[in-house]
Design an enzyme around this catalytic site. Structure first.
Site, PDB file in Angstrom:
ATOM      1  N   ARG A  72     -16.339  -8.921 -44.779  1.00  0.00           N
ATOM      2  CA  ARG A  72     -17.343  -7.904 -44.280  1.00  0.00           C
ATOM      3  C   ARG A  72     -18.679  -8.800 -44.396  1.00  0.00           C
ATOM      4  O   ARG A  72     -19.717  -8.778 -43.846  1.00  0.00           O
ATOM      5  CB  ARG A  72     -17.236  -6.738 -45.094  1.00  0.00           C
ATOM      6  CG  ARG A  72     -18.092  -5.608 -44.708  1.00  0.00           C
ATOM      7  CD  ARG A  72     -17.560  -5.002 -43.324  1.00  0.00           C
ATOM      8  NE  ARG A  72     -18.440  -4.014 -42.949  1.00  0.00           N
ATOM      9  CZ  ARG A  72     -18.044  -2.943 -42.380  1.00  0.00           C
ATOM     10  NH1 ARG A  72     -16.858  -2.638 -41.931  1.00  0.00           N
ATOM     11  NH2 ARG A  72     -18.849  -2.150 -42.057  1.00  0.00           N
ATOM     12  N   HIS A 116     -28.599  10.009 -36.430  1.00  0.00           N
ATOM     13  CA  HIS A 116     -27.397  10.636 -36.894  1.00  0.00           C
ATOM     14  C   HIS A 116     -27.218  11.911 -36.390  1.00  0.00           C
ATOM     15  O   HIS A 116     -28.184  12.769 -36.521  1.00  0.00           O
ATOM     16  CB  HIS A 116     -27.539  10.443 -38.577  1.00  0.00           C
ATOM     17  CG  HIS A 116     -26.277  11.245 -39.084  1.00  0.00           C
ATOM     18  ND1 HIS A 116     -25.016  10.926 -38.717  1.00  0.00           N
ATOM     19  CD2 HIS A 116     -26.006  12.539 -39.805  1.00  0.00           C
ATOM     20  CE1 HIS A 116     -24.063  11.682 -39.613  1.00  0.00           C
ATOM     21  NE2 HIS A 116     -24.621  12.697 -39.910  1.00  0.00           N
ATOM     22  N   ASP A 148     -31.233   2.667 -45.277  1.00  0.00           N
ATOM     23  CA  ASP A 148     -30.997   1.965 -46.645  1.00  0.00           C
ATOM     24  C   ASP A 148     -29.523   1.610 -47.019  1.00  0.00           C
ATOM     25  O   ASP A 148     -28.765   1.711 -46.002  1.00  0.00           O
ATOM     26  CB  ASP A 148     -31.702   2.778 -47.657  1.00  0.00           C
ATOM     27  CG  ASP A 148     -30.849   4.149 -47.970  1.00  0.00           C
ATOM     28  OD1 ASP A 148     -30.027   4.349 -47.277  1.00  0.00           O
ATOM     29  OD2 ASP A 148     -31.553   4.880 -48.825  1.00  0.00           O
ATOM     30  N   GLY A 150     -27.169   3.400 -48.414  1.00  0.00           N
ATOM     31  CA  GLY A 150     -26.294   4.162 -48.199  1.00  0.00           C
ATOM     32  C   GLY A 150     -25.744   4.832 -47.096  1.00  0.00           C
ATOM     33  O   GLY A 150     -26.296   4.225 -45.930  1.00  0.00           O
TER      34      GLY A 150
END
Ligand code: GAR
Length: 213
Positions: A72, A116, A148, A150
């Site tokens: 990743r 989102h 960010d 998160g």
């Protein structure tokens, strides 16, 4: 970053899906007053509608599937390199279903927006409309935020509320959200591109960062 916004601002847009939010940005940028242009579109998988839309408009594209990389972190570094090659002022994740990682955020943190399909902090993650329906809320919506580390936790640029109607299924609700989401995205990306922006803790402020302290 240059001291004042470049005009038009250069947008790199990342997609994983049909790309209707991308299309709304492309359409808006045909007006010279919009102040931003899509200079490249990237995807994390082959065959997306978003990349096909970009190609129809002669916009350069790149595709970086995670499985093509050893891990990743290598994918994240390659994504940062690919985006950096187009020297963006703002990166827009428009239905990009991957989390950007540390290498990406080291370069583009504070300049990367995500949209989102829920009213944050409710229903983060991959299934905003489904989770809102399952919970039984009467109002949901969309959130534009600065990315960010998160999952859908970054400082909020704008939100739009959308009613949940009796008889909605996930697809109907998501389509209603997307129609408001696209308008919000176009509106705010244009404003941020024309006026520049910076972060003040969790507040997204218009204008360049002050250097007098
Ligand atoms: C949009 O509703 C976007 O908010 C959502 O995917 C859709 C993409 O539509 N993104 C997420 O759920 C990310 N967590 P589009 O491909 O037609 O622009």
């Amino acid at each position: 970053m240059p001291p004042s916004p470049r005009t038009p601002a250069r947008l790199v847009v990342l997609v994983s899906g049909s790309g209707t939010n991308l299309q709304a940005l492309i359409d808006a940028s045909t007006s010279p007053d919009y102040g931003a242009e899509v200079v490249a579109v990237g995807a994390d998988r082959d065959g997306t509608g978003g990349v096909a839309r970009a190609e129809r408009h002669g916009i350069p594209t790149f595709v970086l599937p995670v499985p093509d990389f050893a891990d990743r972190a290598s994918w994240d570094a390659a994504l940062a390199e690919a985006v950096a090659a187009y020297d963006p002022d703002i990166v827009v994740l428009a239905g990009f279903m991957k989390l950007t990682g540390p290498a990406f955020l080291a370069r583009f943190g504070g300049r990367t927006l995500n949209t989102h399909p829920a009213l944050s902090p409710a229903f983060p993650g991959m299934h905003g409309p489904r989770d809102a329906l399952a919970y039984g809320v009467k109002v949901t919506g969309a959130t534009l935020f600065v990315v960010d580390e998160g999952v859908d936790t970054g400082p909020i640029v704008a939100q739009v509320a959308v009613p949940v109607l009796d008889g909605d299924d996930e697809a109907a609700l998501h389509e209603r959200i997307k129609s408001s989401e696209r308008a919000m995205l176009v509106d705010w990306v244009g404003t941020l591109a024309r006026e520049d922006f910076h972060l003040d803790d969790r507040a997204v402020r218009l204008g360049g960062e002050s250097h007098d302290h």
